[in-house]
Motif scaffolding. Structure first.
Motif, PDB file in Angstrom:
ATOM      1  N   ASP A 125       6.961   1.952  -0.665  1.00 52.84           N
ATOM      2  CA  ASP A 125       8.153   2.731  -1.003  1.00 52.84           C
ATOM      3  C   ASP A 125       9.271   1.784  -1.428  1.00 52.84           C
ATOM      4  O   ASP A 125       9.834   1.039  -0.626  1.00 52.84           O
ATOM      5  CB  ASP A 125       8.565   3.539   0.238  1.00 52.84           C
ATOM      6  CG  ASP A 125       9.714   4.504  -0.029  1.00 52.84           C
ATOM      7  OD1 ASP A 125      10.588   4.175  -0.859  1.00 52.84           O
ATOM      8  OD2 ASP A 125       9.739   5.575   0.606  1.00 52.84           O
ATOM      9  N   ILE A 134       7.395   9.607  -3.617  1.00 53.25           N
ATOM     10  CA  ILE A 134       7.790   8.331  -3.029  1.00 53.25           C
ATOM     11  C   ILE A 134       8.362   7.446  -4.141  1.00 53.25           C
ATOM     12  O   ILE A 134       7.714   7.276  -5.178  1.00 53.25           O
ATOM     13  CB  ILE A 134       6.567   7.640  -2.385  1.00 53.25           C
ATOM     14  CG1 ILE A 134       6.013   8.510  -1.251  1.00 53.25           C
ATOM     15  CG2 ILE A 134       6.922   6.251  -1.880  1.00 53.25           C
ATOM     16  CD1 ILE A 134       4.608   8.112  -0.818  1.00 53.25           C
ATOM     17  N   ARG A 137       0.022   3.917   4.099  1.00 51.55           N
ATOM     18  CA  ARG A 137      -0.527   3.652   2.771  1.00 51.55           C
ATOM     19  C   ARG A 137       0.546   3.717   1.698  1.00 51.55           C
ATOM     20  O   ARG A 137       0.259   3.926   0.528  1.00 51.55           O
ATOM     21  CB  ARG A 137      -1.644   4.640   2.465  1.00 51.55           C
ATOM     22  CG  ARG A 137      -2.917   4.275   3.213  1.00 51.55           C
ATOM     23  CD  ARG A 137      -4.119   4.989   2.671  1.00 51.55           C
ATOM     24  NE  ARG A 137      -5.324   4.284   3.066  1.00 51.55           N
ATOM     25  CZ  ARG A 137      -6.451   4.875   3.467  1.00 51.55           C
ATOM     26  NH1 ARG A 137      -6.536   6.185   3.482  1.00 51.55           N
ATOM     27  NH2 ARG A 137      -7.499   4.157   3.809  1.00 51.55           N
ATOM     28  N   ARG A 138       1.789   3.547   2.103  1.00 49.83           N
ATOM     29  CA  ARG A 138       2.888   3.654   1.154  1.00 49.83           C
ATOM     30  C   ARG A 138       3.406   2.292   0.719  1.00 49.83           C
ATOM     31  O   ARG A 138       3.365   1.339   1.484  1.00 49.83           O
ATOM     32  CB  ARG A 138       4.064   4.401   1.795  1.00 49.83           C
ATOM     33  CG  ARG A 138       3.744   5.815   2.080  1.00 49.83           C
ATOM     34  CD  ARG A 138       4.914   6.539   2.684  1.00 49.83           C
ATOM     35  NE  ARG A 138       4.540   7.943   2.750  1.00 49.83           N
ATOM     36  CZ  ARG A 138       5.357   8.962   2.566  1.00 49.83           C
ATOM     37  NH1 ARG A 138       6.637   8.737   2.355  1.00 49.83           N
ATOM     38  NH2 ARG A 138       4.927  10.196   2.605  1.00 49.83           N
ATOM     39  N   ALA A 181       4.636  12.600  -1.883  1.00 53.38           N
ATOM     40  CA  ALA A 181       5.319  12.413  -0.599  1.00 53.38           C
ATOM     41  C   ALA A 181       4.634  13.169   0.533  1.00 53.38           C
ATOM     42  O   ALA A 181       4.926  12.934   1.702  1.00 53.38           O
ATOM     43  CB  ALA A 181       6.773  12.881  -0.715  1.00 53.38           C
ATOM     44  N   PRO A 221      -0.120   8.894   3.564  1.00 61.40           N
ATOM     45  CA  PRO A 221       0.302   8.545   4.927  1.00 61.40           C
ATOM     46  C   PRO A 221       1.269   7.365   4.906  1.00 61.40           C
ATOM     47  O   PRO A 221       1.278   6.572   3.962  1.00 61.40           O
ATOM     48  CB  PRO A 221      -1.009   8.150   5.626  1.00 61.40           C
ATOM     49  CG  PRO A 221      -2.106   8.614   4.735  1.00 61.40           C
ATOM     50  CD  PRO A 221      -1.557   8.690   3.348  1.00 61.40           C
ATOM     51  N   MET A 222       2.053   7.244   5.964  1.00 58.17           N
ATOM     52  CA  MET A 222       3.074   6.198   6.017  1.00 58.17           C
ATOM     53  C   MET A 222       2.454   4.809   5.853  1.00 58.17           C
ATOM     54  O   MET A 222       3.064   3.931   5.228  1.00 58.17           O
ATOM     55  CB  MET A 222       3.848   6.268   7.346  1.00 58.17           C
ATOM     56  CG  MET A 222       4.637   7.555   7.560  1.00 58.17           C
ATOM     57  SD  MET A 222       5.749   8.049   6.205  1.00 58.17           S
ATOM     58  CE  MET A 222       7.086   6.865   6.387  1.00 58.17           C
ATOM     59  N   ASN A 273       4.189   7.946  -5.476  1.00 63.18           N
ATOM     60  CA  ASN A 273       3.042   8.685  -4.972  1.00 63.18           C
ATOM     61  C   ASN A 273       3.530   9.973  -4.336  1.00 63.18           C
ATOM     62  O   ASN A 273       4.720  10.128  -4.056  1.00 63.18           O
ATOM     63  CB  ASN A 273       2.286   7.815  -3.954  1.00 63.18           C
ATOM     64  CG  ASN A 273       0.797   7.862  -4.173  1.00 63.18           C
ATOM     65  OD1 ASN A 273       0.263   8.885  -4.597  1.00 63.18           O
ATOM     66  ND2 ASN A 273       0.127   6.767  -3.892  1.00 63.18           N
TER      67      ASN A 273
END
Lengths: 407, 407
Positions: free
Chosen positions: B241, B279, B238-239, B231, B235-236, B229
């Motif tokens: 990674d 990401i 919704r990741r 980068a 938002p953190m 996604n």
């Protein structure tokens, strides 16, 4: 009729999206209107026709930006500019950029069909070369704001010619580029509507995002040094494993970003020598941080610099773009526009850069976001519902009507 | 004369190392006696001459293993075998393998020059193709112990011919290979002296390692799946990674190995798509664990399997070699040998595999290690001091004299 009751012609907007969607569509379902390709130029010509039909006077400038002008009641005022782009990345979608240009046209059409002018002249600009060719993107807005670096002309694009050769081949005269530069204060306001390119609005079911700023970003390159050694014969307490250090840093980037309310991403990581039975001797990674407040990114950077020192890594910043803070008057007008259009909105930052970044160097700016499915962009999967597109255009219409009175 | 006072001829051992060191030396200072190359065959011929001079009867068998035999007082007993190899990896050193063969010859020379025979016949074997050509290494010892897989013959080696073509080109007759197979019990004991290939003895200043086992190893492949996604716009919270998960696993492998007293290494890791502003959507890594106790590795594997499940990773074991436990009688004899030679020693595992792994399938085995500088091997930097070489050969000599009486 009261302009506060105007709405855009949603069917016409949907039709124009579909018409442009016939140009540059590849067999794989993705769009190939790469900057200055024939499909890009064909799309630009089509959109120039739409502008004229909507009531604008259309010029293609020396950088191939199309400027559609709709005179104001006081046509000597600096214009309110609505802009975006219709070129795509290879195998891209038909909404990124496109929706901003066509929403601007829809706005003018709504005014024109109601026989109304705003106080300010309006310009809808279809910027050229926003998506990156090899020398980087936002060509048209760079030229217009005096930020184009001539050195880029000698770089190779699309792997077979220089950027200069490409521009000259399509008819751009390099020495004329500087004639389109606009000075600070020559534009009253710049507003760009764009798909969010993130999944927040879509996930939360919100119609519009009013963008209070475009995040700044910094990119870094780190090299973690260890000692390559036999993975069988070297006890754990005699190892200097570069990948273990790098892994700690990856987790540290995530934790730091969360702590400071920004985003941080390690996107590339390479292990040397990269053999199953050898302890990694060296790891190179790149990471970036983005946020709206440069001083917060400063603090995060300080923390990660210090962490990288503990891990014996070299730490190099190779890119730094400061954040753009939206103009408060424009943001307030756009919020009022959402309320009048009876659309739920949220105030949010933009995580990606746009032509608005360049325009911010010469005038106040803000942006509107509309939800795109799953936040996917730069992909053939990129999609906005017709309803989302029309909602965005109505928010823009009412926001600009409000803004015109406030500036 | 009492055999317990015998010592090897150190000058002669040093001379033979230097003579072999003239063969296959590249301009870059590394050795290129790759298996079955002309330099390898030339080295083998030279060493066969050394064996004869030392008093042995020399045979090159159907797999091109050289077997130097020194008759025992009771020549019908199964032999004590001392073995290693003189081929090298490309750009390797002149000690890995070499020292084991030349120490065996030095041992026989010491007996022969003193007019002494042991009870058991002695064989010094210079195994062929120990270092990996494409189909894997330990060719000669595999054939001798019945572990050579014929399917490997069709694989390409050195990128231009099949293994079969290579073997036939140098004169090996494939159908004769099975004639050299030795059955279980046909060898009394196998002892291999080798450079440590780890930095422990060198760092601790200890002359000899008596190897109590060769670690087993298991290799695994893991794929961590996330969601690629943007980068900037994601938002953190919704990741998903994949690299953050993989990084946690890398740290987990280190902590698990430490907890269980084994070694664990993530040697390769690849990030997809691997762009600074995306990401990571997927990460593939390989890791391995080695240890002397299979049940301990079982526990570590269980812990990491469970951790990989928490991280949504696929977990696949693609290689599993059980540990080899040294024979206690041989280990005790080698320790006594060190004491008689007045050499400080430590009992330690071997982290790497050797011809001894194959020989262990037909007879009791153990090994001796000598310190090599900084633990570096498979490199032109590989180095042992002449003193370290001679010390090792004396420990071997006295250890074998002791062993001969104990079995």
């Amino acid at each position: 009729m009261n302009p506060e009751t105007f709405t855009v012609d949603g069917d016409r907007l949907t039709f124009e999206l579909a018409e442009l969607g016939k140009i540059g569509l590849g067999d794989d379902g993705g769009y190939y209107r790469e900057a200055f390709s024939q499909a890009d130029l064909d799309g630009r010509t089509l959109v120039e026709g739409f502008m004229e039909e909507a009531g604008m006077t259309v010029t293609r400038d020396a950088a191939f930006n199309t400027v559609g002008r709709y005179a104001g009641e006081n046509d000597f005022l600096p214009p309110i500019v609505i802009g975006s782009h219709t070129d795509t990345v290879p195998c891209g979608g038909n909404y990124d950029g496109v929706l901003g240009v066509l929403s601007g046209i829809a706005l003018v059409r709504a005014l024109h069909s109601n026989g109304t002018r705003l106080k300010h002249p309006l310009e809808v600009i279809n910027f050229s070369g926003e998506e990156a060719v090899s020398p980087g993107g936002t060509f048209g807005s760079r030229v217009m704001t005096g930020h184009f670096e001539e050195g880029l002309l000698d770089q190779i694009v699309y792997s077979d010619e220089t950027f200069r050769e490409l521009l000259e081949r399509v008819g751009i005269i390099i020495e004329n580029l500087s004639t389109i530069e606009r000075k600070k204060g020559s534009v009253a306001a710049y507003v760009e509507l764009h798909i969010e390119q993130g999944g927040n609005l879509d996930a939360d079911g919100i119609s519009v995002g009013v963008v209070d700023g475009i995040v700044g970003f910094r990119r870094y390159r780190l090299v973690f040094s260890g000692r390559a050694n036999h993975a069988g014969t070297t006890p754990m307490d005699r190892r200097d494993d570069a990948l273990v250090k790098a892994a700690r840093f990856v987790v540290g980037v995530k934790e730091t970003a969360e702590k400071f309310g920004i985003v941080g991403t390690v996107g590339t990581l390479e292990v040397t020598p990269g053999a199953p039975n050898v302890i990694p001797g060296s790891v190179e990674l790149s990471f970036e941080m983005r946020g709206l407040d440069d001083s917060v990114i400063d603090q995060a950077q300080e923390r990660l610099t210090s962490f990288s020192r503990e891990l014996d890594a070299s730490f190099e910043k190779f890119s730094h773009k400061p954040p753009i803070i939206s103009n408060k008057v424009i943001v307030a007008a756009l919020q009022e526009g959402c309320r009048r259009a009876q659309l739920e909105y949220v105030v949010m930052p933009s995580g990606a850069g746009h032509d608005a970044n360049l325009m911010a160097t010469i005038c106040p700016v803000a942006m509107l976001f509309v939800p795109n499915k799953d936040g996917i962009s730069h992909s053939k999967e990129e999609y906005c519902t017709p309803e989302a597109c029309v909602n965005g255009a109505n928010a823009l219409l009412q926001g600009i009507i409000e803004l015109d009175l406030k500036i």
